[in-house]
Design a protein around this motif. Structure first.
Motif, PDB file in Angstrom:
ATOM      1  N   SER A 267       0.828  -1.198   0.000  1.00  0.00           N
ATOM      2  CA  SER A 267       0.000   0.000   0.000  1.00  0.00           C
ATOM      3  C   SER A 267       0.867   1.254   0.000  1.00  0.00           C
ATOM      4  CB  SER A 267      -0.923  -0.011   1.228  1.00  0.00           C
ATOM      5  OG  SER A 267      -1.909   0.977   1.138  1.00  0.00           O
ATOM      6  N   TYR A 268       1.964   1.225   0.768  1.00  0.00           N
ATOM      7  CA  TYR A 268       2.882   2.367   0.834  1.00  0.00           C
ATOM      8  C   TYR A 268       3.501   2.655  -0.528  1.00  0.00           C
ATOM      9  CZ  TYR A 268       7.032   5.066   2.240  1.00  0.00           C
ATOM     10  OH  TYR A 268       8.016   6.017   2.349  1.00  0.00           O
ATOM     11  N   ASN A 269       3.879   1.618  -1.242  1.00  0.00           N
ATOM     12  CA  ASN A 269       4.532   1.800  -2.538  1.00  0.00           C
ATOM     13  C   ASN A 269       3.585   2.330  -3.607  1.00  0.00           C
ATOM     14  OD1 ASN A 269       7.170   1.043  -1.857  1.00  0.00           O
ATOM     15  ND2 ASN A 269       6.649  -1.126  -1.968  1.00  0.00           N
ATOM     16  N   LEU A 270       2.279   2.240  -3.363  1.00  0.00           N
ATOM     17  CA  LEU A 270       1.314   2.804  -4.295  1.00  0.00           C
ATOM     18  C   LEU A 270       1.059   4.290  -4.044  1.00  0.00           C
ATOM     19  CD1 LEU A 270      -1.332  -0.066  -4.488  1.00  0.00           C
ATOM     20  CD2 LEU A 270       0.349   0.561  -6.222  1.00  0.00           C
ATOM     21  N   LEU A 271       1.630   4.824  -2.957  1.00  0.00           N
ATOM     22  CA  LEU A 271       1.467   6.241  -2.654  1.00  0.00           C
ATOM     23  C   LEU A 271       2.362   7.084  -3.550  1.00  0.00           C
ATOM     24  CD1 LEU A 271       1.569   6.142   1.270  1.00  0.00           C
ATOM     25  CD2 LEU A 271      -0.463   6.170  -0.187  1.00  0.00           C
ATOM     26  N   LEU A 279       3.502  10.445   5.326  1.00  0.00           N
ATOM     27  CA  LEU A 279       3.157   9.306   6.172  1.00  0.00           C
ATOM     28  C   LEU A 279       4.289   8.972   7.133  1.00  0.00           C
ATOM     29  CD1 LEU A 279       1.172   7.008   6.885  1.00  0.00           C
ATOM     30  CD2 LEU A 279       2.358   5.604   5.181  1.00  0.00           C
ATOM     31  N   MET A 280       5.506   8.911   6.638  1.00  0.00           N
ATOM     32  CA  MET A 280       6.589   8.512   7.540  1.00  0.00           C
ATOM     33  C   MET A 280       6.908   9.615   8.558  1.00  0.00           C
ATOM     34  SD  MET A 280       9.914   8.459   5.046  1.00  0.00           S
ATOM     35  CE  MET A 280      10.539   9.914   4.196  1.00  0.00           C
ATOM     36  N   ARG A 281       6.694  10.879   8.200  1.00  0.00           N
ATOM     37  CA  ARG A 281       6.963  11.950   9.161  1.00  0.00           C
ATOM     38  C   ARG A 281       5.895  12.046  10.245  1.00  0.00           C
ATOM     39  NH1 ARG A 281       9.115  16.855   5.127  1.00  0.00           N
ATOM     40  NH2 ARG A 281      11.062  15.797   4.504  1.00  0.00           N
ATOM     41  N   LEU A 282       4.693  11.588   9.946  1.00  0.00           N
ATOM     42  CA  LEU A 282       3.613  11.658  10.936  1.00  0.00           C
ATOM     43  C   LEU A 282       3.901  10.826  12.176  1.00  0.00           C
ATOM     44  CD1 LEU A 282       0.443  11.493   8.636  1.00  0.00           C
ATOM     45  CD2 LEU A 282       1.302  13.487   9.881  1.00  0.00           C
ATOM     46  N   CYS A 283       4.827   9.894  12.080  1.00  0.00           N
ATOM     47  CA  CYS A 283       5.112   9.030  13.232  1.00  0.00           C
ATOM     48  C   CYS A 283       5.734   9.797  14.393  1.00  0.00           C
ATOM     49  CB  CYS A 283       6.022   7.871  12.828  1.00  0.00           C
ATOM     50  SG  CYS A 283       7.737   8.348  12.544  1.00  0.00           S
ATOM     51  N   VAL A 284       6.221  11.028  14.164  1.00  0.00           N
ATOM     52  CA  VAL A 284       6.830  11.775  15.272  1.00  0.00           C
ATOM     53  C   VAL A 284       5.778  12.227  16.276  1.00  0.00           C
ATOM     54  CG1 VAL A 284       8.775  12.558  13.897  1.00  0.00           C
ATOM     55  CG2 VAL A 284       6.745  14.001  14.062  1.00  0.00           C
ATOM     56  N   PHE A 285       4.520  12.245  15.875  1.00  0.00           N
ATOM     57  CA  PHE A 285       3.452  12.586  16.823  1.00  0.00           C
ATOM     58  C   PHE A 285       3.099  11.342  17.641  1.00  0.00           C
ATOM     59  CE2 PHE A 285       2.603  15.555  13.244  1.00  0.00           C
ATOM     60  CZ  PHE A 285       2.776  16.750  13.928  1.00  0.00           C
ATOM     61  N   ALA A 286       3.126  11.500  18.953  1.00  0.00           N
ATOM     62  CA  ALA A 286       2.771  10.368  19.815  1.00  0.00           C
ATOM     63  C   ALA A 286       1.266  10.204  19.918  1.00  0.00           C
ATOM     64  CB  ALA A 286       3.365  10.569  21.206  1.00  0.00           C
ATOM     65  N   GLY A 287       0.533  11.293  19.746  1.00  0.00           N
ATOM     66  CA  GLY A 287      -0.914  11.237  19.870  1.00  0.00           C
ATOM     67  C   GLY A 287      -1.589  11.829  18.653  1.00  0.00           C
ATOM     68  N   ARG A 288      -2.732  12.455  18.870  1.00  0.00           N
ATOM     69  CA  ARG A 288      -3.473  13.041  17.761  1.00  0.00           C
ATOM     70  C   ARG A 288      -2.869  14.395  17.401  1.00  0.00           C
ATOM     71  NH1 ARG A 288      -8.703  13.415  21.737  1.00  0.00           N
ATOM     72  NH2 ARG A 288      -7.827  14.919  23.196  1.00  0.00           N
ATOM     73  N   TYR A 289      -3.201  14.873  16.210  1.00  0.00           N
ATOM     74  CA  TYR A 289      -2.615  16.118  15.740  1.00  0.00           C
ATOM     75  C   TYR A 289      -3.572  16.783  14.766  1.00  0.00           C
ATOM     76  CZ  TYR A 289      -1.166  12.281  12.709  1.00  0.00           C
ATOM     77  OH  TYR A 289      -1.158  11.138  11.956  1.00  0.00           O
ATOM     78  N   THR A 290      -3.399  18.088  14.601  1.00  0.00           N
ATOM     79  CA  THR A 290      -4.246  18.874  13.712  1.00  0.00           C
ATOM     80  C   THR A 290      -3.473  19.212  12.444  1.00  0.00           C
ATOM     81  OG1 THR A 290      -3.518  20.990  14.616  1.00  0.00           O
ATOM     82  CG2 THR A 290      -5.363  19.896  15.727  1.00  0.00           C
ATOM     83  N   TYR A 341       5.319   1.110  11.366  1.00  0.00           N
ATOM     84  CA  TYR A 341       5.829   1.014  10.002  1.00  0.00           C
ATOM     85  C   TYR A 341       6.423   2.357   9.569  1.00  0.00           C
ATOM     86  CZ  TYR A 341       5.874   0.409   4.922  1.00  0.00           C
ATOM     87  OH  TYR A 341       6.256   0.350   3.604  1.00  0.00           O
ATOM     88  N   ALA A 342       5.695   3.450   9.841  1.00  0.00           N
ATOM     89  CA  ALA A 342       6.176   4.779   9.445  1.00  0.00           C
ATOM     90  C   ALA A 342       7.462   5.133  10.180  1.00  0.00           C
ATOM     91  CB  ALA A 342       5.091   5.824   9.738  1.00  0.00           C
ATOM     92  N   ARG A 343       7.584   4.717  11.445  1.00  0.00           N
ATOM     93  CA  ARG A 343       8.794   5.000  12.214  1.00  0.00           C
ATOM     94  C   ARG A 343      10.005   4.321  11.582  1.00  0.00           C
ATOM     95  NH1 ARG A 343       7.062   3.254  16.947  1.00  0.00           N
ATOM     96  NH2 ARG A 343       6.039   5.222  17.418  1.00  0.00           N
ATOM     97  N   ARG A 344       9.822   3.087  11.134  1.00  0.00           N
ATOM     98  CA  ARG A 344      10.937   2.386  10.481  1.00  0.00           C
ATOM     99  C   ARG A 344      11.315   3.068   9.177  1.00  0.00           C
ATOM    100  NH1 ARG A 344      11.526  -1.257   6.593  1.00  0.00           N
ATOM    101  NH2 ARG A 344       9.286  -1.574   6.300  1.00  0.00           N
TER     102      ARG A 344
END
Length: 761
Positions: A267-271, A279-290, A341-344
């Motif tokens: 699915s990631y490779n189809l992005l 997607l991979m940068r969003l992993c820095v948020f531990a919780g929800r974000y705006t 997955y995004a963190r890796r």
């Protein structure tokens, strides 16, 4: 008799629909009749969370206390597991009592279902907390989800398998459609496309996809959403290519966790490249974000902020992201498996350090803004921290672990208003951890001392404040020096050292007199009012508090206004000016309820109970005293020594008037009231209602309140002016002042706020 408001929990609405798991649902129901802890154990993506929520939804009504979901995926610090449970139960860490003791006390007589979701990274801390709860609260049942058992005595483990696979052999369309894996694919595909159906033409491909993905719900959902752009045959063929590449044709050797990884990878490779980067940068948020958070943290030259919303929408459409509403805002979060997955991927990109530092600097900047202006915009400031606290905690933990004291000290110190009103013992823990290191910031010592005063621990407060005074002198910061001296005076009053209290107050006043600093001035008035109350000089206390009320009202400082009104009201109560006491205490209670300061609510309920007793209204007096005790026990607060004589006198007076049996009945009625019901009772007391109606906002002038009352009707400024016989321009000015004082940005927020005020009666 007033009844406690029914609260059936905090479970989210189930969306999308739940598919299958009949056997597992029945087995959990059976186990919970005999066991008090059932752990749903299985790999990521197997559907443990959705199963647990469905179980809780089905069984919650059978528990008088309801069913409560505790999401632990966002908690990175084991020390905060109990805090997460308290937050889910709407309890407050705002006194000196340790959270685990508060939790035990609160749950002791409750019958409720706790769902602890995603425990695997916090096994030891979660196991200890669960063991404590089960020992202390015989009416509590727990359902946990984890990748491995908690290993707590009495735990019943239920392995959660993937969905049953459809037969590889030709079957009728009707029979195939009954298979749970197929049903899940078809339902999610229909949600994605609006029209997907299982047909003879696509049956074989759908069956192959479900089998190839080992019946793992998350993998099936990721594949199903691709029916927007691909046919089932194309999805099957592309998945086949991925698995062949991975296994060299030996498909049987592929473990299930690798199946899920491969499905996500596909699915990631189809992005698009931009979607992959976000997607991979969003992993820095531990919780929800705006969206604002994403623009500030995840966007850069290669990913313009202007594209953030479109990219988030694209990831949401592909089921890689979850959207939820919080406090009226659209928020996003990564499911835990996706976050891993995004963190890796982020580590592999070599961009991890840069993004994490950008995240830390963003939250440091926002917290500095909070410290600078938060006291004058307290409601939106606290709402922002409530929304972002998991991300802030993660920044704090990471900064401390990296020995990045500048960022860690900045964030922990700047959250002072949040620690005071929302998380006192947590704030103490962070600040003590930092102050064990070489910290030179006098405001950090001030913050720690402030929390010591709030916790009614003057000795701990004094130790921090003494160091803060020295640090402020060395740093040449007169504003910090004045406020720290004033807070040290308050601590000295708390420990009964009147000579030191006066000496520190005098020096604080001298320093403050050289400044044009409202915070320093207000702190000296607060110290003077509290010292005068302790000395029994109620006239001096009233004078100091009255000036503090005037200044804080003009500035829009709700917290200080509430404290000054409490001092003013209590001084009036002690001096026998009951009418004034009720007016000031009632306004203070409205503010405390508005900002959800539960310690202040506790003391104010008791003080208004004392007023009622003195005015020979024993029934509401007894109920308010009971309500105070209930809230005091819930938050773990101690009765202030200065209040004890008045509370004792009120108890004797009401008991004498009602008789012991009737007093006890009324007192127990008060103990059964919800917090909101207790506040309504206090504010509906006949002597307290009318005088405070004009100032119920605690901050708006009478004319501003008149304007605010008409805003919910959707009237224009011209129409409001016609109603009130004032000019349109004057209305415009009042509306602008209302927005500024309340920290709002729209008339809609004013309308919602007014509705909340009306609900208090």
């Amino acid at each position: 008799m007033a009844k406690r408001a029914q609260r059936f929990g905090n479970l989210p609405a189930e969306a999308p629909s739940f598919v299958g798991r009949r056997d597992e649902l029945a087995e959990v129901r059976r186990k919970l009749t005999a066991a008090r802890l059932v752990s749903l154990v299985g790999p990521g993506g197997v559907g443990k969370t959705r199963l647990a929520v469905r179980i809780a939804t089905d069984l919650g009504r059978g528990f008088p206390g309801g069913a409560w979901l505790v999401e632990l995926a966002n908690v990175r610090d084991p020390a905060l597991v109990t805090n997460a449970v308290m937050a889910a139960l709407d309890l407050r860490d705002q006194a000196a009592t340790e959270p685990v003791n508060l939790l035990r006390s609160y749950l002791r007589d409750k019958e409720l279902l706790l769902v602890l979701d995603n425990c695997e990274h916090l096994l030891d801390a979660t196991a200890r907390m669960v063991d404590d709860v089960l020992r202390a609260a015989p009416g509590v049942r727990v359902v946990a989800t984890s990748r491995e058992p908690l290993s707590v005595a009495g735990e019943h483990v239920l392995p959660v398998p993937p969905l049953d696979l459809p037969s590889p052999h030709a079957e009728s369309l009707a029979r195939t459609s009954l298979n749970d894996a197929v049903r899940l694919f078809v339902e999610r595909a229909a949600e994605a496309t609006g029209r997907f159906e299982l047909t003879e033409a696509n049956r074989a491909a759908v069956v192959d996809v479900c089998r190839r993905l080992d019946g793992l719900p998350l993998a099936i959902e990721l594949a199903a959403v691709r029916t927007r752009a691909l046919s089932p045959d194309q999805i099957r063929d592309r998945l086949s290519d991925r698995f062949e590449l991975l296994t060299g044709g030996n498909r049987a050797a592929l473990p299930r966790h690798q199946t899920l990884h491969t499905a996500i990878d596909w699915s990631y490779n189809l992005l698009t490249p931009a979607e992959q980067t976000l997607l991979m940068r969003l992993c820095v948020f531990a919780g929800r974000y705006t969206v604002d958070d994403v623009e500030a943290v995840c966007c850069s030259d290669d990913l313009p902020a202007a594209r953030a919303l479109d990219l988030l929408s694209a990831l949401l459409d592909k089921s890689l992201l979850v959207k939820e509403d919080a406090a009226g805002l659209a928020c996003y979060r990564l499911p835990e498996t996706m976050r891993e997955y995004a963190r890796r991927k982020l580590r592999e990109s070599g961009d991890a350090d840069a993004v994490e530092l950008r995240c830390a600097d963003y939250y440091l900047s926002r917290c500095r803004q909070l410290a600078a202006t938060g006291r004058y915009r307290l409601l939106p400031s606290l709402a922002w921290v409530d929304l972002e606290i998991d991300n802030i905690r993660a920044v704090l933990r990471t900064s401390i672990d990296r020995d990045d004291l500048r960022r860690a000290v900045g964030v922990a110190t700047d959250l002072i208003w949040y620690w005071i009103t929302r998380a006192t013992t947590e704030g103490v823990r962070w600040l003590d951890e930092l102050l064990a290191r070489p910290v030179a910031d006098p405001w950090t010592y001030f913050a720690r001392g402030f929390l010591g005063v709030v916790q009614n621990d003057p000795n701990a407060a004094t130790r921090a404040l003494d160091r803060g005074v020295t640090a402020a002198r060395v740093a040449g910061l007169p504003d910090a020096l004045s406020q720290t001296l004033a807070m040290a005076s308050i601590a000295a009053t708390g420990r009964g050292d009147r000579a030191s209290a006066q000496r520190l107050l005098d020096e604080s006043r001298t320093v403050a007199g050289t400044l044009d600093d409202l915070g320093a001035t207000l702190m000296t008035y607060q110290a003077q009012a509290l010292k005068s109350l302790a000395d029994g000089d109620f006239a001096a206390a009233t004078a100091a508090a009255a000036e503090g009320v005037r200044l804080s009202r003009e500035a829009g400082d709700l917290y200080s206004l509430g404290m000054m009104l409490m001092n003013q009201g209590y001084a009036a109560l002690r001096s026998g000016a009951l009418r004034d006491a009720e007016v000031w205490l009632a306004e203070g209670l409205r503010i405390a309820h508005q900002i959800d300061d539960r310690v202040a609510q506790c003391y104010l309920l008791g003080a208004l109970g004392c007023c009622a007793a003195a005015e020979r209204r024993p029934q509401p007096a007894a109920e308010l005293l009971g309500a105070m005790e209930n809230l005091r026990a819930e938050i773990g607060a101690t009765v202030l020594p200065s209040m004890a004589p008045a509370l004792a006198q009120a108890t004797r007076s009401a008991t004498a008037a009602l008789g012991a049996a009737a007093f006890d009945s009324a007192y127990q009625t008060g103990r059964q009231l919800s917090r909101d019901a207790a506040v309504r009772l206090a504010l509906r007391a006949p002597a307290a209602t009318a005088p405070v109606a004009e100032s119920s906002s605690g901050i708006l002038s009478r004319r501003e309140l008149d304007v605010a009352r008409l805003v919910p009707e959707g009237l224009s400024n011209k129409e409001i002016g016609a109603r009130l016989f004032i000019s349109e321009r004057t209305v415009e000015s009042h509306v602008r002042n209302i927005l500024t004082k309340l920290g709002f940005t729209s008339r809609t927020q004013v309308a919602i706020w007014m509705a909340a005020q009306s609900a208090l009666g």
